[in-house]
Design an enzyme around this catalytic site. Sequence first.
Site, PDB file in Angstrom:
ATOM      1  N   ARG A  58       0.811  -1.206   0.000  1.00  0.00           N
ATOM      2  CA  ARG A  58       0.000   0.000   0.000  1.00  0.00           C
ATOM      3  C   ARG A  58       0.846   1.258   0.000  1.00  0.00           C
ATOM      4  NH1 ARG A  58      -4.889  -1.322   2.734  1.00  0.00           N
ATOM      5  NH2 ARG A  58      -4.867   0.732   3.649  1.00  0.00           N
ATOM      6  N   ARG A 108      11.691   2.686   3.724  1.00  0.00           N
ATOM      7  CA  ARG A 108      11.058   1.985   4.848  1.00  0.00           C
ATOM      8  C   ARG A 108      12.040   0.940   5.352  1.00  0.00           C
ATOM      9  NH1 ARG A 108       5.095  -0.521   5.303  1.00  0.00           N
ATOM     10  NH2 ARG A 108       4.745   1.678   5.682  1.00  0.00           N
ATOM     11  N   HIS A 136       6.194   7.208  11.268  1.00  0.00           N
ATOM     12  CA  HIS A 136       5.648   7.026   9.926  1.00  0.00           C
ATOM     13  C   HIS A 136       4.971   8.359   9.604  1.00  0.00           C
ATOM     14  CE1 HIS A 136       4.049   5.447   6.387  1.00  0.00           C
ATOM     15  NE2 HIS A 136       3.325   4.442   6.823  1.00  0.00           N
TER      16      HIS A 136
END
Lengths: 320, 426
Positions: A58, A108, A136
Amino acid sequence: MTLRARHLLGIEQLSPPEITEILDLADRYVDLNRRTVKSSDVLAGLTQINMFFENSTRTQASFELAGKRLGADVMNMAVAQSSVKKGETLIDTALTLNAMRPDLLVVRHPSSGAVNLLASKVNCAVLNAGDGRHEHPTQALLDALTIRRAKGRIQRLTVAICGDIAHSRVARSNLILLGKMENRLRLIAPPTLMPPGVQDFGCELYDDMKKGLEGADVVMMLRLQKERMDGGFIPSEREYYHRYGLDAEKLSYAKPDAIVMHPGPMNRGVEIDGEIADDINRSVIQEQVEMGVAVRMACMDLLARNLRAERGRAAVGVMA
Amino acid sequence: MDNTTELLHLTNARLIDPEGLTQELGSLTVLNGQIVARNAAAPKGAEVLDCAGLCLAPGIVDWGVKIGEPGERHRESFRSAGLAAAAGGVTTIIARPDTLPAIDTPETLEFVTRRAVESVVRIRHMAALTKGRAGQEMTEIGFLLDAGAVAFSDVFHVSTNTKALARAFTYARSLGALVVGHPQEPGLSAGAAATNSKFASLRGLPGVHPMAERLGLDRDLGLVEMTGVRYHADQITTAGALPSIVRAKERGLDVTAGVSIHHLTLNDFDVGDYRTFFKLTPPLRSEDDRLAIVQALAEGVIDIVASFHTPADEESKRLPFEEAVSGAVGLQTLLPAALRLVHSGDLDLPSLWRTLSLNPAKRLGLAQGRLAEGAPADLVLFDPDAPFVLDRFKLASKSKNTPFDGMRMEGKVHATWVAGSQVYKG
């Protein structure tokens, strides 16, 4: 206005005006994204590399789309199954990539602080797409945009964050952002899923979900991060669902117009009842995904402005 | 190193005496590696050194130094460790057995003893308490004692096999061996990179509750009571563990406790934005804990201060915080860092030197740590107030992983002698 820092590593570095700036710009990108022709040339000629040391569909798709809509050349590196497996260190991977002269690096990583470390070794702009249990930032920004569009403001709201707070970087970034914007924060979780030192966070703490939800404007659910747990945090998923899963009955304690959020991917029947998740009158979960692309466009746009300004100054220096 | 003088007279020195707890101007006379007179006139033919009022103290006995031999010589060798020690006023290194392989047989101990001659300062070795430091089977404690082991320790590996540990303690007791424990409940501290706090949680670092130290200590002290073994807790770093030490001493158990200089002078906030040079075992504690430990040191509840010198190469530190190795070098920074406790008014110089020199020597049965006649002439001459900014690349150690890099410090070593031979000149 621009951002003060070269990178976007966390909400912690942002001031309230900077947050507002990002949200304002993102609002404009929402409009762009709703047109048939969605392309822009804001990032034309710039190279964006997405480096995901942890699997993600995603977030990576959202960053990729954001870059492409702004005209950047986007490359995805599936680092999780490449050179890292051959023993290359994070720094070496970063230096190798840096030599290819990217402009925007979206990273990430499963370790907290890894993106900060990497950012200190490269001279492009780094966007943190999630590091361990640390931050995040784009998730918190897209949540803020979603709330602002639904509630008309991002101040003086009662926001309840529920679930696996201990393992969640989303919770940390949201706590910092919503705190900076002067909201009333409540954390709802079984004590085993509260992070240590949580009593010093300046939030109201609840282990009873109904009490915690009372009068809330926003109900933010978190995914139970089974992959980050080493066992024994909760007795079972069914007991967890019974006590902490969001269903219509528990939600009735919140304000009648309270919105329901979830960063996805959802465990239906564990932390959230499927009907609530799909209730278009309460759930803004799909809107969150839409805001994600716009917020990431805004962040990359602002960081690229800094890069251009910096290079402009350097070029003037060369000529002089 | 070649400045050996048979007869040396050090005059006009502020003598820091950890035994008598005095610090007065005076002189020392050294002959054949021993102190032969204090405050006597300079004997005929002696080389006289005017110390210009600087502090002259027994050399530091640094208990718990990791040297990379065998196995990790790129991190530290006996030679480089010796040079770092001499430059830091450390005259005796008590080396750790957590090498590759561990020092768990008399043969390995003989090997490192042979290699240790490359050091300009004295080296004494600890041996592993259990084979491979695995906590399952005891080592040949008798043979290792004969080969010169001064104490037995599995260093940072804590055994979960309490029965095996009880047997090792019992056997060690029968030989009068000193056992060094690392008080930590291994289950509770598994995977931890920081001490539990708001700060660690916001950084997303897995933490350990400070209670893990007390739980580990109480288990060990139970075994000490059960077996009667001589026991030293390597590092007590939390306020919660202190009452257990006090109780054990009051009940007459043969127990002492140590602490690292880093836990006395730094706290968990120093980690900042994931600075891996501040990643230690155990992790740095809260300021409240630090203050309690400093007080316990001043009150004598904690007996010994050491550097827990742990060399780590750049590669093993330039990693995300959780993945980076733990530990910091400290041989050369122990003295100026410890002087922070003097400058802050927490301890006076002679009391500090008790914890750095006399107490560890006494506990290990060594003659060092005193300025008395007949004591070995292991000495350090230093200016406690000389300020400097630490540059890690100027350290003599092969590894440069110090948390004090770039910090302002006070205290400069001017000279170090081991057995009357000068091994360092600043």
